[in-house]
Design an enzyme around this catalytic site. Sequence first.
Site, PDB file in Angstrom:
ATOM      1  N   ASP A   1       0.085  -0.758  -1.226  1.00  0.00           N
ATOM      2  CA  ASP A   1      -1.279  -0.417  -0.822  1.00  0.00           C
ATOM      3  C   ASP A   1      -2.249  -0.898  -1.913  1.00  0.00           C
ATOM      4  OD1 ASP A   1      -3.233   0.801   0.741  1.00  0.00           O
ATOM      5  OD2 ASP A   1      -2.969   2.772  -0.178  1.00  0.00           O
TER       6      ASP A   1
ATOM      7  N   ILE B 100      -3.766   6.951   6.032  1.00  0.00           N
ATOM      8  CA  ILE B 100      -4.084   8.367   5.852  1.00  0.00           C
ATOM      9  C   ILE B 100      -3.335   8.891   4.626  1.00  0.00           C
ATOM     10  CG2 ILE B 100      -3.881  10.677   6.875  1.00  0.00           C
ATOM     11  CD1 ILE B 100      -4.041   9.243   9.658  1.00  0.00           C
TER      12      ILE B 100
ATOM     13  N   GLY C 284     -10.776   9.203   0.118  1.00  0.00           N
ATOM     14  CA  GLY C 284     -10.999  10.539  -0.418  1.00  0.00           C
ATOM     15  C   GLY C 284     -11.478  11.535   0.624  1.00  0.00           C
TER      16      GLY C 284
HETATM   17  P1  13P Z   1      -7.887   8.491   2.910  1.00  0.00           P
HETATM   18  O1  13P Z   1      -8.340   8.807   1.519  1.00  0.00           O
HETATM   19  O2  13P Z   1      -8.994   8.655   3.899  1.00  0.00           O
HETATM   20  O3  13P Z   1      -6.690   9.286   3.302  1.00  0.00           O
HETATM   21  O4  13P Z   1      -7.474   6.942   2.949  1.00  0.00           O
HETATM   22  C1  13P Z   1      -6.237   6.502   2.404  1.00  0.00           C
HETATM   23  C2  13P Z   1      -6.157   5.027   2.285  1.00  0.00           C
HETATM   24  O5  13P Z   1      -6.971   4.265   2.775  1.00  0.00           O
HETATM   25  C3  13P Z   1      -5.012   4.480   1.538  1.00  0.00           C
HETATM   26  O6  13P Z   1      -5.102   3.104   1.373  1.00  0.00           O
HETATM   27  O1  G3H Z   2      -6.248   4.027  -1.245  1.00  0.00           O
HETATM   28  C1  G3H Z   2      -6.016   5.049  -1.880  1.00  0.00           C
HETATM   29  C2  G3H Z   2      -4.803   5.877  -1.608  1.00  0.00           C
HETATM   30  O2  G3H Z   2      -5.204   7.134  -1.130  1.00  0.00           O
HETATM   31  C3  G3H Z   2      -3.930   5.970  -2.813  1.00  0.00           C
HETATM   32  O3  G3H Z   2      -4.535   6.747  -3.785  1.00  0.00           O
HETATM   33  O4  G3H Z   2      -4.545   5.314  -5.826  1.00  0.00           O
HETATM   34  O5  G3H Z   2      -4.729   7.819  -5.970  1.00  0.00           O
HETATM   35  O6  G3H Z   2      -2.569   6.748  -5.323  1.00  0.00           O
HETATM   36  P1  G3H Z   2      -4.068   6.650  -5.329  1.00  0.00           P
HETATM   37 ZN    ZN Z   3      -7.069   2.295   1.183  1.00  0.00          ZN
END
Ligand code: 13P
Ligand code: G3H
Ligand code: ZN
Length: 324
Positions: A96, A269, A193
């Site tokens: 991610d 999510i 967030g």
């Molecule tokens: P949220 O913070 O809305 O759960 O989004 C998560 C996200 O986009 C992870 O890449």
């Molecule tokens: O895109 C953000 C995700 O919620 C991951 O969050 O970078 O705090 O692990 P993090």
């Molecule tokens: Zn994201």
Amino acid sequence: MAVSYKDLGLVNSEEMFSKAVDGGYAIPGFNFNNMEQLQAIIQACTESRSPVILQVSKGAREYANQTLLRYLAQGAVEYSKEIGGGKNVPIVLHLDHGDSFETCVSCIEYGFSSVMIDGSHFSYEENIALTKKVVDYAHKYEVTVEGELGVLAGVEDEVSAEHHTYTRPEEVEDFVKRTGVDSLAISIGTSHGAYKFKPGQKAEIRLDILREIEKRIPRFPIVMHGSSSVPQDLIAKINRFGGKMEEAIGISEAQIREASKSAVCKVNIDSDGRLAMTAAIREVFATKPSEFDPRKYLGPARNALKELYKHKVSDEVLGSAGKA
Ligand code: 13P
Ligand code: G3H
Ligand code: ZN
């Protein structure tokens, strides 16, 4: 030692996405950092027979160690098989918000089947060059790549933006063609967030921009980040048991549902899961203050998370249940 995702029993996102676009549903991109989160995701998705994308952020790699994460993901396939009557649901292991070519290469070597290269903070041409470099490398190993156009407001990849820079529909066709990406994350008013809208602000995403994008690249897999709904009962529960979270507002599940019926085939999510776990743990701490066995609060947190994910994959939100 390098390993292929295929040897871990994982799949890339190609087939998952084409079926999701045709079927009018979206695959969940659920983030995990530890065993309990992974168990909840696999239990929920296996019981619901939903394909799933396990997402690992840069922060998760630092927190959990990438070697452990790789074995956890491999274990997830076996675990899904075990609780799924001998048949696991399709599982993608996805990076991610990959921030560099090197991070993507490292993840591919560690068994990831899909990576995101997030060049959205660079200029358009730099984003294209970086994304194409990752695609050219990843495709040699049949690893799928997610790119991003447009910038979400809030903190993304340690870069903070005060306002959304919505994806420009007139750029998507050129971007997709020149980079060769397999899916595209867009910015249409979601953000990361629990505080996505200011109190009093119209809490709506720009589905009109999504429709414009779809017109330019019909059936191309679109990804929505920042798609937590911030359930108000969870916020109330957190605050009832000593938390302090005010005016947290998310994306309505009705809008997520609408987007999922279109070319949006992956919905990220994370925050909703964090809220569900925190609410459950706070409740145990507040009502059973003598408890000190981690299983007694992580267990309820895991159960709460599993119920949340089952709801997310149901026809009420993503509609991916029953599609594995
Ligand atoms: P949220 O913070 O809305 O759960 O989004 C998560 C996200 O986009 C992870 O890449
Ligand atoms: O895109 C953000 C995700 O919620 C991951 O969050 O970078 O705090 O692990 P993090
Ligand atoms: Zn994201």
